[in-house]
Design an enzyme around this catalytic site. Structure first.
Site, PDB file in Angstrom:
ATOM      1  N   HIS A 124       0.868  -1.176   0.000  1.00 42.53           N
ATOM      2  CA  HIS A 124       0.000   0.000   0.000  1.00 42.53           C
ATOM      3  C   HIS A 124       0.910   1.233   0.000  1.00 42.53           C
ATOM      4  CE1 HIS A 124      -2.842   2.937   1.766  1.00 42.53           C
ATOM      5  NE2 HIS A 124      -3.803   2.106   1.418  1.00 42.53           N
ATOM      6  N   ASP A 201       3.500  -4.131   8.250  1.00 44.25           N
ATOM      7  CA  ASP A 201       2.216  -3.451   8.118  1.00 44.25           C
ATOM      8  C   ASP A 201       1.117  -4.504   8.284  1.00 44.25           C
ATOM      9  OD1 ASP A 201      -0.119  -2.299   7.272  1.00 44.25           O
ATOM     10  OD2 ASP A 201       0.623  -1.719   5.287  1.00 44.25           O
ATOM     11  N   GLN A 204      -4.047  -5.329   7.126  1.00 41.31           N
ATOM     12  CA  GLN A 204      -4.989  -6.315   6.573  1.00 41.31           C
ATOM     13  C   GLN A 204      -4.905  -7.662   7.284  1.00 41.31           C
ATOM     14  OE1 GLN A 204      -7.391  -5.745   4.512  1.00 41.31           O
ATOM     15  NE2 GLN A 204      -6.816  -3.734   3.741  1.00 41.31           N
ATOM     16  N   LYS A 227     -10.147  -1.119  10.486  1.00 45.75           N
ATOM     17  CA  LYS A 227     -10.234  -2.342   9.673  1.00 45.75           C
ATOM     18  C   LYS A 227     -10.517  -3.561  10.545  1.00 45.75           C
ATOM     19  CE  LYS A 227      -7.112  -0.557   6.166  1.00 45.75           C
ATOM     20  NZ  LYS A 227      -7.846  -0.317   4.915  1.00 45.75           N
ATOM     21  N   CYS A 364      -4.604   2.149  -3.833  1.00 46.30           N
ATOM     22  CA  CYS A 364      -3.403   2.772  -3.250  1.00 46.30           C
ATOM     23  C   CYS A 364      -2.187   1.874  -3.420  1.00 46.30           C
ATOM     24  CB  CYS A 364      -3.606   3.107  -1.771  1.00 46.30           C
ATOM     25  SG  CYS A 364      -4.894   4.301  -1.482  1.00 46.30           S
TER      26      CYS A 364
HETATM   27  N1  PMP Z   1      -1.609  -0.825   4.686  1.00 50.56           N
HETATM   28  C1  PMP Z   1      -2.527  -1.608   4.119  1.00 50.56           C
HETATM   29  C2  PMP Z   1      -2.132  -2.978   3.650  1.00 50.56           C
HETATM   30  C3  PMP Z   1      -3.827  -1.149   3.971  1.00 50.56           C
HETATM   31  O1  PMP Z   1      -4.758  -1.933   3.393  1.00 50.56           O
HETATM   32  C4  PMP Z   1      -4.158   0.155   4.420  1.00 50.56           C
HETATM   33  C5  PMP Z   1      -5.551   0.721   4.281  1.00 50.56           C
HETATM   34  N2  PMP Z   1      -6.138   0.562   3.021  1.00 50.56           N
HETATM   35  C6  PMP Z   1      -3.165   0.927   5.019  1.00 50.56           C
HETATM   36  C7  PMP Z   1      -1.909   0.403   5.137  1.00 50.56           C
HETATM   37  C8  PMP Z   1      -3.421   2.296   5.527  1.00 50.56           C
HETATM   38  O2  PMP Z   1      -4.301   2.283   6.600  1.00 50.56           O
HETATM   39  P1  PMP Z   1      -4.942   3.629   7.144  1.00 50.56           P
HETATM   40  O3  PMP Z   1      -5.488   4.349   5.951  1.00 50.56           O
HETATM   41  O4  PMP Z   1      -6.014   3.153   8.067  1.00 50.56           O
HETATM   42  O5  PMP Z   1      -3.874   4.390   7.844  1.00 50.56           O
END
Ligand code: PMP
Length: 405
Positions: A124, A201, A204, A227, A364
């Site tokens: 991401h 990270d 997910q 999430k 993203c």
């Molecule tokens: N890493 C991953 C793998 C994600 O799926 C996401 C959210 N789509 C993020 C980071 C970022 O999370 P947040 O927008 O809640 O900070």
């Protein structure tokens, strides 16, 4: 834990019980954000109705009680990810803020010109851009771990690119486009052999597998509350105590200081050092409520349910002309697909008109889209509150959309 019961579980999610474009909502976008159970919504309401006070300030009863609850919530998160000490849990706004915190404190102060940060191609943007920013600031270099055509990481390339120049390895535990589960255990061990620090990270991962940061031996682990059934605006940075203690603060302000004077300022001990300003107390309490609720569910039963739904969805759309599943991963709670010759957004719009909410776009993850040679995909992401009927509706709606386009 109670046996998994979809009917009573679903009733706990008021947002699922609504119509969208004249049709009952089918929510298939839980990887973007989950819906919230009543207990989480009520925790926020109760906090502001009866317990609201600033924390760690003043000496009245309400503030003492709010502070105790706030610190209890931290301990709940600590136990949830099996951290050794609650001081290793730093509240942030989310995974993104936690990654930026690591980049701007740990990385900015340790990296030197020529050092390397290994980042996978399937991340991401939140786990790419903070590293590019700090690389620019320090003269370090971001080095890519490429993916293979099946959307898993090229582990041979990882081994090859890992060297004593590598200071940080930043990878997702589970990715958001295909649900690829990276072999983080193996990667952490390899990174430690060359003396690199690992940043995982977990955005997910936390809603779908038991995370034990000590067993993983992750140096840093980040995730977002929203999430995993908690509200948006609250997240977690876990870091090993010795690393966090050695790191300089990031944001300056109240609570992160021990003594401020114009001759110099000394900083608070952990976790306060990284928590400048009035925190999101209601968010922290609701996060703990979400975790407690989640832990009361038969999680194994829930994962079986999700896998059955995913199988049902994959079988139901198999006969659609020119439909391709992108990088199908075993056991993932989500999958991405494209229909060759049709724009993903057109399909998403036709699905939305039928009450089906899913994600279409680049997710993203521009580098991953580039590697796939795609502008975007459609992503179905499932949670335990989805039903076989949701999936039937999705299958029928997708057939209809594709017949119109
Ligand atoms: N890493 C991953 C793998 C994600 O799926 C996401 C959210 N789509 C993020 C980071 C970022 O999370 P947040 O927008 O809640 O900070």
């Amino acid at each position: 834990t109670a046996q998994f019961n979809i009917t009573s579980l679903r009733q706990q999610f008021p947002a699922l019980d609504q119509h969208c474009n004249g049709q009952p909502l089918v929510y298939l976008d839980s990887a973007a954000t989950t819906q919230k159970p009543k207990v989480v919504i009520e925790t926020i309401q109760q906090y502001y109705s009866g317990h609201n006070a600033n924390v760690h300030r003043g000496s009245h009863t309400l503030t003492a009680s709010a502070t105790a609850q706030f610190e209890q919530a931290r301990a709940t998160v600590q136990q949830f990810i099996h951290a050794a000490d609650s001081k290793e849990i730093i509240w942030t706004r989310g995974a993104t803020e936690a990654l930026n915190l690591i980049a701007q404190t740990y990385a900015r102060n340790t990296l030197q010109a020529g050092d390397e940060i290994l980042v996978s191609e399937i991340e991401h943007h939140a786990n790419i851009v903070p590293w590019q920013i700090v690389a620019e600031q320090t003269g370090a270099k971001v080095v890519k771990i490429p993916m293979l055509p099946d959307c898993t990481l090229d582990m041979a390339a990882f081994s090859q690119r890992l060297s004593n120049k590598t200071k940080i390895v930043a990878i997702a535990h589970v990715t958001n486009v295909t649900g690829t589960r990276n072999p983080v255990e193996e990667m952490i061990e390899a990174a430690h052999k060359v003396g690199a620090v690992t940043v995982i990270d977990g955005a997910q991962a936390v809603a779908h597998e038991q995370v034990d940061v000590q067993a993983l031996d992750a140096d840093f682990y980040v995730f977002s509350g929203h999430k995993i059934f908690a509200p948006a605006g609250i997240g977690v940075l876990y870091g090993k105590k010795a690393l966090l203690e050695a790191m300089p603060p990031w944001h300056g302000g109240g609570k992160m200081v021990e003594k401020v004077s114009f001759d110099g300022t000394t900083f608070s001990a952990l976790p306060g050092k990284f928590e400048a300003g009035t925190p999101n107390v209601a968010g922290s309490l609701a996060f703990a409520a979400a975790i407690n609720w989640f832990q009361s569910i038969d999680r194994e039963g829930a994962e079986h349910h999700i896998q059955a739904l995913r199988q049902q969805a994959l079988e139901g759309i198999r006969d659609i002309d020119d439909l391709r599943i992108v990088g199908l991963q075993p056991e993932a709670s989500l999958f991405s697909f494209v229909v060759d010759g049709v724009h993903h957004q057109d399909i998403a719009t036709l699905l939305d008109q039928q009450g089906i909410a899913l994600r279409a776009g680049h997710h993203c993850a521009h580098p991953m889209m580039d590697a796939l040679g795609l502008k975007g995909t459609l992503r179905v992401s499932l949670a335990m509150y989805n039903t076989a009927q949701d999936v039937e509706r999705f299958i029928a709606a997708l057939h209809k959309a594709c017949s119109l386009l």
